[in-house]
Design an enzyme around this catalytic site. Structure first.
Site, mmCIF file in Angstrom:
data_model
loop_
_atom_site.group_PDB
_atom_site.id
_atom_site.type_symbol
_atom_site.label_atom_id
_atom_site.label_comp_id
_atom_site.label_asym_id
_atom_site.label_seq_id
_atom_site.Cartn_x
_atom_site.Cartn_y
_atom_site.Cartn_z
ATOM 1 N N HIS A 96 29.291 47.548 42.971
ATOM 2 C CA HIS A 96 30.174 47.325 44.122
ATOM 3 C C HIS A 96 31.350 46.389 43.833
ATOM 4 O O HIS A 96 32.201 46.192 44.689
ATOM 5 C CB HIS A 96 29.378 46.767 45.319
HETATM 6 C C1 UD1 Z 1 31.407 41.553 49.597
HETATM 7 C C2 UD1 Z 1 31.746 40.262 48.850
HETATM 8 C C3 UD1 Z 1 31.068 40.266 47.490
HETATM 9 C C4 UD1 Z 1 29.576 40.517 47.627
HETATM 10 C C5 UD1 Z 1 29.333 41.787 48.434
HETATM 11 C C6 UD1 Z 1 27.870 41.961 48.686
HETATM 12 C C7 UD1 Z 1 33.980 39.271 49.258
HETATM 13 C C8 UD1 Z 1 35.343 39.118 48.731
HETATM 14 N N1 UD1 Z 1 33.188 40.179 48.613
HETATM 15 O O1 UD1 Z 1 31.947 42.637 48.860
HETATM 16 O O2 UD1 Z 1 31.251 38.999 46.884
HETATM 17 O O3 UD1 Z 1 29.030 40.646 46.347
HETATM 18 O O4 UD1 Z 1 29.998 41.680 49.700
HETATM 19 O O5 UD1 Z 1 27.545 43.268 49.004
HETATM 20 O O6 UD1 Z 1 33.606 38.617 50.199
HETATM 21 N N2 UD1 Z 1 32.199 48.438 54.294
HETATM 22 C C9 UD1 Z 1 31.523 49.332 55.107
HETATM 23 N N3 UD1 Z 1 30.528 48.830 55.900
HETATM 24 C C10 UD1 Z 1 30.212 47.507 55.946
HETATM 25 C C11 UD1 Z 1 30.907 46.627 55.130
HETATM 26 C C12 UD1 Z 1 31.894 47.107 54.310
HETATM 27 O O7 UD1 Z 1 31.773 50.525 55.094
HETATM 28 O O8 UD1 Z 1 29.287 47.139 56.699
HETATM 29 C C13 UD1 Z 1 33.237 48.984 53.391
HETATM 30 C C14 UD1 Z 1 34.642 48.869 53.972
HETATM 31 O O9 UD1 Z 1 35.357 49.990 53.570
HETATM 32 C C15 UD1 Z 1 35.194 47.642 53.265
HETATM 33 C C16 UD1 Z 1 34.498 47.693 51.908
HETATM 34 O O10 UD1 Z 1 33.217 48.230 52.176
HETATM 35 O O11 UD1 Z 1 36.586 47.669 53.157
HETATM 36 C C17 UD1 Z 1 34.368 46.347 51.237
HETATM 37 O O12 UD1 Z 1 33.693 45.414 52.093
HETATM 38 P P1 UD1 Z 1 33.932 43.827 51.912
HETATM 39 O O13 UD1 Z 1 33.003 43.098 52.790
HETATM 40 O O14 UD1 Z 1 35.362 43.530 52.014
HETATM 41 O O15 UD1 Z 1 33.569 43.586 50.395
HETATM 42 P P2 UD1 Z 1 32.281 44.004 49.563
HETATM 43 O O16 UD1 Z 1 32.691 44.915 48.480
HETATM 44 O O17 UD1 Z 1 31.193 44.431 50.468
HETATM 45 N N1 UDP Z 2 20.030 44.908 47.897
HETATM 46 C C1 UDP Z 2 19.330 45.628 48.861
HETATM 47 N N2 UDP Z 2 19.579 46.976 48.948
HETATM 48 C C2 UDP Z 2 20.441 47.627 48.141
HETATM 49 C C3 UDP Z 2 21.143 46.871 47.156
HETATM 50 C C4 UDP Z 2 20.921 45.512 47.075
HETATM 51 O O1 UDP Z 2 18.501 45.072 49.597
HETATM 52 O O2 UDP Z 2 20.613 48.845 48.293
HETATM 53 C C5 UDP Z 2 19.779 43.456 47.798
HETATM 54 C C6 UDP Z 2 19.294 43.003 46.433
HETATM 55 O O3 UDP Z 2 17.883 43.136 46.349
HETATM 56 C C7 UDP Z 2 19.769 41.565 46.382
HETATM 57 C C8 UDP Z 2 21.063 41.586 47.188
HETATM 58 O O4 UDP Z 2 21.011 42.789 47.978
HETATM 59 O O5 UDP Z 2 18.855 40.707 47.033
HETATM 60 C C9 UDP Z 2 22.266 41.616 46.297
HETATM 61 O O6 UDP Z 2 23.394 41.815 47.078
HETATM 62 P P1 UDP Z 2 24.722 42.516 46.548
HETATM 63 O O7 UDP Z 2 24.441 43.277 45.319
HETATM 64 O O8 UDP Z 2 25.296 43.247 47.698
HETATM 65 O O9 UDP Z 2 25.695 41.278 46.297
HETATM 66 P P2 UDP Z 2 25.825 40.150 45.156
HETATM 67 O O10 UDP Z 2 24.479 39.589 44.892
HETATM 68 O O11 UDP Z 2 26.445 40.790 43.969
HETATM 69 O O12 UDP Z 2 26.763 39.188 45.760
#
Ligand code: UD1
Ligand code: UDP
Length: 368
Positions: free
Chosen positions: A203
């Site tokens: 991601h």
């Molecule tokens: C965010 C965090 C990242 C973290 C990740 C965990 C920042 C800059 N990034 O990344 O550090 O590792 O969360 O998963 O804060 N979207 C949906 N549904 C949702 C949320 C998001 O469809 O419920 C889609 C939207 O198109 C959005 C994109 O995902 O634009 C990115 O979401 P965003 O929260 O901005 O960043 P993540 O990639 O989720």
């Molecule tokens: N996770 C989850 N379901 C998924 C993918 C990840 O429950 O389909 C959990 C995973 O076990 C871990 C956390 O989400 O505890 C990690 O989050 P993510 O990868 O979104 O973000 P990061 O840790 O890179 O910030």
């Protein structure tokens, strides 16, 4: 202490889950959900499965560019802080919700406590690195998960309020693994055999936001020689469709593309996978705790300790490196007992969440 926990994204709910229970034994905790993640499978599922109290506030911010998202959060969090007048704001990890919570509190002279302080990738192009550095410099209490994170802070001149407490995600894993083993049906639902499938999650902006890089990731997936389980983050699903790469994945035999799974299901997938491929910080650590080999689809990691015994390897986006690493997977390591080492430690050491709650109490007493 009246503490506001600011959370908003998937990994923050997991970090909050065990800590919240501990905090509530000694303090009054209010949960503020920024709404950065809003899909059920990225948010609600964790609150219900892990019995996290329903957020007292949900700001419903949603998805925007970094500045707009962080700015909207900042404004809305400040309003809550002015109304609630908490003694402390707790922030978790390194997302935009983390930075917004820390900045809103610091500007109101409310002490900030940062859980997972001191982690560094030393890569300023990562949005998370900016969030971490700024949050650490705004915090009064810095709860570090690893010795390296303490050293990183020292190099930046931060030594006051720094505590090596261990990892709250390890606490959550320890608390939930047995439950997961009993409750999760994911292996039978997906017809998976132990150690006979790969688990992949992707991601990071760096891996998903350009066609060139996401194409490299799909090449890696297509080179794997066993069943693949790929719970797809919405960001990645969107980009795969946009770049017309989803079809390529779907044409691969034995690939299981699914929506993000719940935490309990994820633990079971991580535990039973032959190998995990990921760019997630949390997934790297959980694979390590569960002694499942991990190939990290990045050139660096904040969790350098996981590289030490070879369980985690940095492979970037290069298919050749992945193929080589997979061919040298040490089969004997795959059957090692899970959590062997940490379980021994457990009897002598308090958990990270217990330490954090106690340190906050002492912080309050010093103030009085
Ligand atoms: C965010 C965090 C990242 C973290 C990740 C965990 C920042 C800059 N990034 O990344 O550090 O590792 O969360 O998963 O804060 N979207 C949906 N549904 C949702 C949320 C998001 O469809 O419920 C889609 C939207 O198109 C959005 C994109 O995902 O634009 C990115 O979401 P965003 O929260 O901005 O960043 P993540 O990639 O989720
Ligand atoms: N996770 C989850 N379901 C998924 C993918 C990840 O429950 O389909 C959990 C995973 O076990 C871990 C956390 O989400 O505890 C990690 O989050 P993510 O990868 O979104 O973000 P990061 O840790 O890179 O910030």
């Amino acid at each position: 202490m009246k503490i506001i926990s600011v959370v908003g994204a998937r990994p923050q709910f997991i970090k909050l889950s065990s800590l919240s229970k501990e905090l509530r034994k000694k303090h009054k905790e209010i949960i503020l959900h920024t709404g950065q993640h809003y899909d059920d499978e990225l948010s609600r599922v964790f609150f219900s499965e892990l019995s996290i109290p329903k957020p007292d506030y949900n700001l419903g911010i949603g998805s925007f560019e970094h500045g707009q998202q962080t700015g909207r959060m900042l404004e809305a969090i400040e309003e809550v802080l002015l109304f609630e007048k908490p003694d402390m704001v707790m922030v978790y990890g390194d997302t935009n919700s983390t930075l917004a919570g820390a900045l809103a509190a610091a500007k109101q002279n409310i002490p900030v406590a940062h859980v997972e302080a001191g982690l560094r990738s030393f890569k300023k192009s990562m949005p998370e690195e900016i969030n971490r550095v700024l949050t650490d410099h705004l915090s009064s209490l810095l709860f570090c998960p690893t010795p390296t994170s303490v050293k990183n802070l020292k190099k930046e001149g931060i030594t006051k309020g720094v505590y090596l407490v261990g990892d709250v995600m390890y606490d959550s894993l320890r608390e939930n693994l047995d439950v997961a083993l009993k409750k999760s049906k994911i292996t039978s639902r997906l017809n998976l055999q132990k150690k006979e499938f790969y688990l992949i999650t992707v991601h990071r902006a760096e891996n998903t936001d350009t066609k060139k890089n996401l194409e490299k990731i799909t090449r890696i997936v297509n080179s794997l020689d066993r069943k693949i389980v790929f719970p797809i983050h919405p960001r990645t699903r969107k980009r795969l469709s946009e770049f017309r790469l989803l079809e390529r994945l779907l044409s691969k035999k034995d690939i299981i593309l699914i929506d993000p799974v719940s935490y309990l299901d994820m633990l079971i997938l991580e535990k039973n996978a032959r190998c995990v491929l990921t760019d997630s910080g949390g997934v790297q650590k959980e694979a390590y705790f569960l002694k499942t080999p991990c190939l990290t689809l990045r050139d660096e990691t904040e969790w350098v300790e996981t590289l030490e015994d070879g369980y985690n390897k940095l492979v970037g986006k290069e298919k050749e490196k992945v193929i080589e690493a997979i061919s040298s997977l040490d089969e004997t390591k795959l059957v090692r007992n899970i959590l062997q080492k940490p379980q021994k430690k457990e009897s002598t050491e308090a958990k990270a969440d217990v330490k954090i709650s106690q340190i906050i109490l002492e912080f309050e007493e010093e103030k009085c």
